[in-house]
Design a protein around this motif. Structure first.
Motif, PDB file in Angstrom:
ATOM      1  N   GLU A 406       0.828  -1.263   0.072  1.00  0.00           N
ATOM      2  CA  GLU A 406      -0.116  -0.141  -0.076  1.00  0.00           C
ATOM      3  C   GLU A 406       0.737   1.159   0.020  1.00  0.00           C
ATOM      4  OE1 GLU A 406      -2.778  -3.459   1.063  1.00  0.00           O
ATOM      5  OE2 GLU A 406      -0.611  -2.652   2.090  1.00  0.00           O
ATOM      6  N   SER A 407       1.888   1.158   0.808  1.00  0.00           N
ATOM      7  CA  SER A 407       2.890   2.630   1.110  1.00  0.00           C
ATOM      8  C   SER A 407       3.302   2.791  -0.327  1.00  0.00           C
ATOM      9  CB  SER A 407       3.939   2.307   1.863  1.00  0.00           C
ATOM     10  OG  SER A 407       4.447   3.586   2.092  1.00  0.00           O
ATOM     11  N   ALA A 408       3.836   1.752  -1.155  1.00  0.00           N
ATOM     12  CA  ALA A 408       4.578   2.040  -2.613  1.00  0.00           C
ATOM     13  C   ALA A 408       3.595   2.462  -3.365  1.00  0.00           C
ATOM     14  CB  ALA A 408       5.377   0.941  -2.993  1.00  0.00           C
ATOM     15  N   VAL A 433      -5.325   0.879   4.803  1.00  0.00           N
ATOM     16  CA  VAL A 433      -4.468   1.765   4.489  1.00  0.00           C
ATOM     17  C   VAL A 433      -3.553   2.284   5.678  1.00  0.00           C
ATOM     18  CG1 VAL A 433      -5.923   3.760   5.613  1.00  0.00           C
ATOM     19  CG2 VAL A 433      -4.881   4.482   3.566  1.00  0.00           C
ATOM     20  N   SER A 434      -3.338   1.994   6.627  1.00  0.00           N
ATOM     21  CA  SER A 434      -2.534   2.006   7.726  1.00  0.00           C
ATOM     22  C   SER A 434      -1.258   1.629   7.208  1.00  0.00           C
ATOM     23  CB  SER A 434      -2.962   1.104   8.963  1.00  0.00           C
ATOM     24  OG  SER A 434      -3.183  -0.156   8.693  1.00  0.00           O
ATOM     25  N   SER A 435      -1.287   0.688   6.366  1.00  0.00           N
ATOM     26  CA  SER A 435       0.192   0.093   5.524  1.00  0.00           C
ATOM     27  C   SER A 435       0.657   1.285   4.583  1.00  0.00           C
ATOM     28  CB  SER A 435      -0.198  -1.180   5.064  1.00  0.00           C
ATOM     29  OG  SER A 435      -0.463  -2.173   5.860  1.00  0.00           O
ATOM     30  N   GLY A 436      -0.017   2.035   4.367  1.00  0.00           N
ATOM     31  CA  GLY A 436       0.400   3.294   3.549  1.00  0.00           C
ATOM     32  C   GLY A 436       0.198   4.404   4.092  1.00  0.00           C
ATOM     33  N   PHE A 437      -0.050   4.608   5.412  1.00  0.00           N
ATOM     34  CA  PHE A 437      -0.510   5.826   6.097  1.00  0.00           C
ATOM     35  C   PHE A 437       0.521   7.134   6.080  1.00  0.00           C
ATOM     36  CE2 PHE A 437      -1.316   8.335  10.075  1.00  0.00           C
ATOM     37  CZ  PHE A 437      -2.558   8.507   9.934  1.00  0.00           C
ATOM     38  N   ASN A 438       1.727   6.630   6.126  1.00  0.00           N
ATOM     39  CA  ASN A 438       2.820   7.857   5.896  1.00  0.00           C
ATOM     40  C   ASN A 438       2.699   8.637   4.743  1.00  0.00           C
ATOM     41  OD1 ASN A 438       5.195   9.413   6.526  1.00  0.00           O
ATOM     42  ND2 ASN A 438       6.479   7.946   5.300  1.00  0.00           N
ATOM     43  N   PRO A 439       2.707   8.049   3.547  1.00  0.00           N
ATOM     44  CA  PRO A 439       2.821   8.718   2.321  1.00  0.00           C
ATOM     45  C   PRO A 439       1.414   9.572   2.217  1.00  0.00           C
ATOM     46  CG  PRO A 439       2.505   6.492   1.684  1.00  0.00           C
ATOM     47  CD  PRO A 439       3.036   6.443   3.242  1.00  0.00           C
TER      48      PRO A 439
END
Length: 667
Positions: A406-408, A433-439
């Protein structure tokens, strides 16, 4: 082949390099070195607040930049001053950036090299380091989709290769064969942590093998080796798109930043690397070859120092920024002028899920380069079959199955936006989405405010309970994002709204989180226009009108509220369906509450920290004198959402709402 030695420390092979190129390599390395020496003085004088030194690493930034074409993107780090100077950014703008002046690239909103510039095709880092690797994937994907035959170069340090973003970005680039040069500056330490405590393999280049990726080890202090090898590799990648991992062996001669010092580095190691100084060695080589004499050296340095001082004076003389609240607030989002499309009178009954699918399909037709990315969305048609048949109509370039990363993928979407392509990312479940939260919260949300680069990205968020899916497939996590300035949040409850709002969300050049309640997918039907149409964001819908109470909700709970009123026909209520949570239609809320004197807010999320708390506070602040009772909030229990039906029924507020509503009416 001509090979000579400047000293016992560095060997230069200069076949096919003319004198003009050799001088350019030298001058481009010398400029950032002299700028840094000046910055150390200013730092001691308190005229700048912080400095991240790249001394000893100039050959990498300069060599890579000179190997690329001017219209190819570079994503540097905070030790890559040579990228910015080699791309000939006016120095006064860099100095203004470091001083927080208006002519800097972030207008005082961010510091150091945390900025980008489309003019010079540079995209700066954020402090989290890893996300820029995936952003490079997106820029490279755009190049590939547009058949531009360009490469994208992205930098990180050996410490950054420990982050998950590194692995996700390399995997995506390899699977999609994206033309990215992953430039790893292995400089010995991540702040104070040595490489032996960062990874357990001989070379970082070995990591490329695990992703089926070509990799090379390059002497990062040898400007000729960097320039010639990267030039050759870049030319090859332009003709045959693929990712390449480049490990540059170098060393950081100063502290992580100047205040941290280098006491943790053995003196012998510093002495050994000092002998491999890229600037001094190349300068000595040019002198040995009679290409540079003392007089020329003095003239070159005097010209650079004069340029530095002249531009510093411009930056110092610039007035400090005068804070302006309106300007700051207006710069969070890229300006979007809503355009209404609504020319179709033909209606067709659709389920909620079909309205979303049709809205997506018609947006794909409206925007001929729009890309949809997500897990299992191509041949399989998505977990909920929303993109079923899309692959056959739009092709694999635009309907892209992704690895589970998710992040990438969010970062790739950001890169596509930088390169001018809209995208829709499907989170298979909003929970993920927590796995892509930072971006999402640190890159998409902040980019326009920081350096005027919008994130033209819609993230679809299948969410919600009532389907016995448990703690990891049932959350309604909209409050994670309504808290973050720079994100828009849409949460429709009806097919008509879902289709029209999705079209607008895709038209909007800003990042939008588009929540779709799974429980509504196949349970709610409505007449919906068959052609493409739009609805404005930030405009609530008044579903029912009454005089006793205002019911405010969104998503599935709107239907619970309507069902409660059907079961209690004696209750006269305004029902406000928010539809979008950010921007929030406070005007409709306040007008209704001022009329009825009572307000109850129903949300599916757990109570504490949910958006109902903010809406309640807004009502208290703006409508207090009109209220006949305290504002009431009704929400799910303060537990994770459970799996078993009887526990889930207890968790959700559906059955508690009627009691709370009647209590409010009798207050």
């Amino acid at each position: 082949m001509k090979t000579t030695k400047a000293s016992i420390y560095m060997t230069y092979t200069i076949k096919n390099l003319d004198t003009e190129t050799l001088f350019a390599l030298y001058k481009n390395m010398l400029k950032p070195r002299l700028i840094e020496e000046k910055m150390f003085i200013l730092l001691r004088q308190g005229k700048i607040s912080k400095w991240f030194s790249g001394i000893g690493q100039e050959a990498i930034a300069v060599g890579v930049t000179m190997a690329l074409q001017d219209d190819e993107y570079i994503l540097p780090m905070h030790r890559n001053l040579g990228v910015f100077t080699t791309r000939k950014i006016p120095l006064y703008r860099l100095f203004a950036q470091w001083q927080g002046k208006a002519s800097g690239f972030t207008k005082g909103r961010d510091r150091s090299f945390h900025f980008g510039t489309q003019q010079y095709r540079i995209v700066g880092m954020i402090s989290h380091l890893g996300p820029q690797l995936g952003v490079a994937d997106g820029i490279a994907l755009a190049s590939k989709l547009k058949n531009k035959n360009q490469v994208t170069a992205v930098f990180t340090g050996e410490g950054g290769t420990s982050e998950g973003d590194f692995h996700e970005a390399l995997n995506v680039a390899s699977v999609w064969q994206l033309p990215v040069l992953f430039c790893i500056e292995n400089n010995g330490y991540g702040l104070s942590t040595p490489t032996r405590e960062q990874y357990n393999c001989k070379d970082i280049a070995d990591k490329g093998l695990g992703y089926g990726m070509e990799s090379h080890i390059i002497d990062g202090n040898n400007i000729v080796e960097v320039f010639t090898k990267v030039s050759k590799i870049a030319e090859s990648v332009r003709s045959k798109p693929r990712p390449v991992l480049l490990e540059f062996k170098t060393f950081r001669m100063r502290g992580h930043e100047e205040a941290s010092g280098i006491k943790y580095v053995p003196q012998g190691l510093l002495d050994a690397w000092a002998m491999k100084d890229p600037v001094m060695n190349f300068q000595a080589f040019l002198k040995d070859e009679n290409l540079l004499n003392e007089n020329q050296e003095v003239l070159i340095k005097e010209a650079i120092v004069h340029e530095i001082n002249e531009h510093l004076e411009v930056a110092f003389n610039e007035e400090d920024i005068i804070p302006d609240e309106t300007i700051e607030l207006n710069n969070v989002f890229k300006e979007f002028e809503y355009q209404e499309f609504n020319n179709n009178l033909e209606l067709k009954e659709m389920r909620f899920i079909d309205a979303i699918s049709e809205g997506l399909k018609q947006s794909m037709e409206q925007h001929d380069d729009l890309v949809i990315m997500g897990q299992d969305i191509a041949e399989y048609g998505g977990a909920f079959k929303i993109t079923d048949g899309f692959l056959e109509q739009f092709g694999k370039d635009r309907i892209r199955n992704t690895p589970i990363c998710e992040s990438a993928i969010v970062e790739t979407a950001m890169g596509l936006s930088i390169a001018g392509i809209k995208s829709v990312v499907e989170m298979q479940f909003a929970d993920f989405v927590s796995s892509g939260f930072n971006p999402v919260v640190n890159y998409l949300a902040k980019s326009h405010y920081r350096w005027s680069q919008n994130a033209d990205v819609v993230i679809r968020m299948p969410c919600g309970g009532g389907v016995a899916a448990g703690p990891f497939h049932s959350q309604t996590n909209e409050a994670w994002f309504t808290k973050t300035p720079g994100l828009k949040v849409v949460y429709p409850a009806f097919p008509y709204d879902a289709k029209g709002l999705l079209a607008t969300a895709i038209n909007d050049p800003n990042p939008v989180l588009f929540f779709e309640h799974k429980g509504l997918y196949r349970s709610i039907r409505q007449d919906v226009p068959t052609d493409y149409y739009t609805l404005p964001l930030g405009k609530a819908s008044l579903l029912k009108e009454g005089h006793e109470v205002t019911i405010i909700s969104f998503g599935a709970p709107i239907h619970w509220a309507l069902e409660t009123l059907e079961n209690n026909p004696d209750i006269s209520a305004d029902v406000v369906d928010l539809r979008t949570l950010q921007p929030l239609d406070t005007e409709t809320i306040f007008n209704s509450v001022k009329k009825t004197g009572r307000a109850i807010i129903l949300q599916e999320d757990s109570l504490f920290g949910g958006i109902s708390s903010d809406i309640s506070a807004l009502i208290m602040e703006h409508c207090f004198e009109y209220l006949d009772a305290p504002v009431k909030r009704v929400a799910s229990m303060e537990t994770p959402i459970p799996f078993a039906k009887q526990l889930e029924d207890q968790y959700l507020p559906k059955n508690r709402f009627e009691v709370a509503l009647k209590e409010l009416l009798t207050y």
